[in-house]
Design an enzyme around this catalytic site. Structure first.
Site, short mmCIF file in Angstrom:
data_model
loop_
_atom_site.label_atom_id
_atom_site.label_comp_id
_atom_site.label_asym_id
_atom_site.label_seq_id
_atom_site.Cartn_x
_atom_site.Cartn_y
_atom_site.Cartn_z
N LYS A 87 1.01 -0.88 -0.18
CA LYS A 87 0.14 -0.13 0.05
C LYS A 87 0.70 1.64 0.21
CE LYS A 87 -4.77 0.90 1.84
NZ LYS A 87 -5.10 0.95 3.09
O1 G3P Z 1 -7.72 1.05 4.72
C1 G3P Z 1 -7.70 3.23 4.92
C2 G3P Z 1 -9.35 3.26 5.47
O2 G3P Z 1 -10.45 2.63 5.31
C3 G3P Z 1 -9.62 4.41 7.05
O3 G3P Z 1 -11.25 4.16 6.70
O4 G3P Z 1 -12.44 5.38 8.87
O5 G3P Z 1 -10.38 5.50 9.34
O6 G3P Z 1 -11.45 6.73 7.25
P1 G3P Z 1 -11.23 5.50 7.82
#
Ligand code: G3P
Length: 218
Positions: A87
Site C-alpha cells: 500500500k
Molecule cells: O484503510 C483505509 C480506510 O478504510 C480508512 O478508513 O475510517 O479511518 O477513514 P477511516
C-alpha cells in the site's frame, strides 16, 4: 463485488474468514497501532499471520515517503507472502514507486485517494488497486460516493484494469451504494459487513417461528 476487512485485528479477521464473507484484508499504520503492533519484526510477523488466516489479498502499507524507502519497504513486504499487496500513498514519490514495483511484478494499492485525478495517475503508473476514501470526504461535507461513481465511469470508459477499493466505509448504506456504483471492492469494518444481516422483521419472524414450534413441542 468483493469484501475486504479493514482491520489488523486477528480475531475479527478469523471471524469473517470463518463466515466465508471476505476476499481479503486491508491495513494501515493507524490500524496496526490500534492493535499495539510495534517494531519492524512484530509488524512483519503480524502481516504474515494475517496472510495465514485469510484467503486473498492483504494490503500492507509503507511508512517511508521517499522513493528509495518505499521501494525497499515494498520489496521486503512483498517477499513476506504472495498475498501481500504493497500500500503506497498517492504522492509523487509514491507514483514513481508504484511504477517501479509494477515493473518488478509487485502489486500495489494506492491509498489516500480523494479525487479522480489521483486515481487516474495511480492507475497509469500500474497500481493494482486504488483506494478512494468515502467516509473522510463525507466528513468534510462532500459526497464521497460521487467520487466512486466518477472513478468507475472513467476506468470503464478506458478499460483500465486497476481495481477500485471503496475505503473509509462507515455504514451499510455506503456498502450498498458502492455496489450500485460498481466499485470492485468495499473494504469495511466487520460491524459494517455484518450489519447487512440486520432487519427487525427477520428477528420478529424468527421469534414467532420458534414460539410456534415450542407450543407443540414441549
Ligand atoms: O484503510 C483505509 C480506510 O478504510 C480508512 O478508513 O475510517 O479511518 O477513514 P477511516
Amino acid at each position: 463485488m468483493k469484501f475486504f476487512l479493514d482491520t489488523a485485528n486477528l480475531e475479527q479477521i478469523r471471524t469473517a474468514q470463518d463466515m466465508g464473507i471476505i476476499d481479503g484484508v486491508t491495513t494501515n499504520p493507524s490500524l496496526m497501532a490500534r492493535e499495539g503492533i510495534t517494531g519492524e519484526k512484530n509488524i512483519l510477523d503480524h502481516y504474515t499471520r494475517i496472510c495465514e488466516i485469510v484467503d486473498g489479498d492483504v494490503s500492507a502499507e509503507v511508512i517511508s515517503t521517499r522513493f528509495e524507502g518505499m521501494i525497499a519497504e515494498g520489496e521486503k513486504l512483498a517477499s513476506l507472502h504472495k498475498q501481500i499487496v504493497v500500500k503506497i500513498p498517492v504522492i509523487s514519490e509514491g507514483i514513481k514507486a508504484i511504477k517501479h514495483l509494477a515493473k518488478k511484478g509487485i502489486r500495489t494499492n494506492c491509498t489516500l485517494i480523494f479525487n479522480a485525478g489521483q486515481a487516474l495517475l495511480a492507475a497509469k503508473a500500474g497500481a493494482s488497486y486504488v483506494s478512494p476514501f468515502i467516509g473522510r470526504l463525507d466528513d468534510t461535507g462532500q459526497d464521497g460516493m460521487e467520487l466512486i461513481y466518477q472513478i468507475v465511469h472513467i476506468f470503464d470508459q478506458y478499460d483500465i484494469e486497476t481495481e477500485i477499493i471503496a475505503a473509509s466505509i462507515r455504514n451499510n448504506n455506503h456498502i450498498l451504494r458502492c455496489m450500485e456504483a460498481g466499485a470492485d471492492v468495499a473494504t469495511c469494518p466487520l460491524s459494517a459487513i455484518t450489519g447487512l444481516l440486520n432487519h427487525p422483521l427477520t428477528d420478529a419472524g424468527l421469534e414467532k417461528f420458534l414460539a410456534d414450534h415450542k407450543k407443540l413441542n414441549k
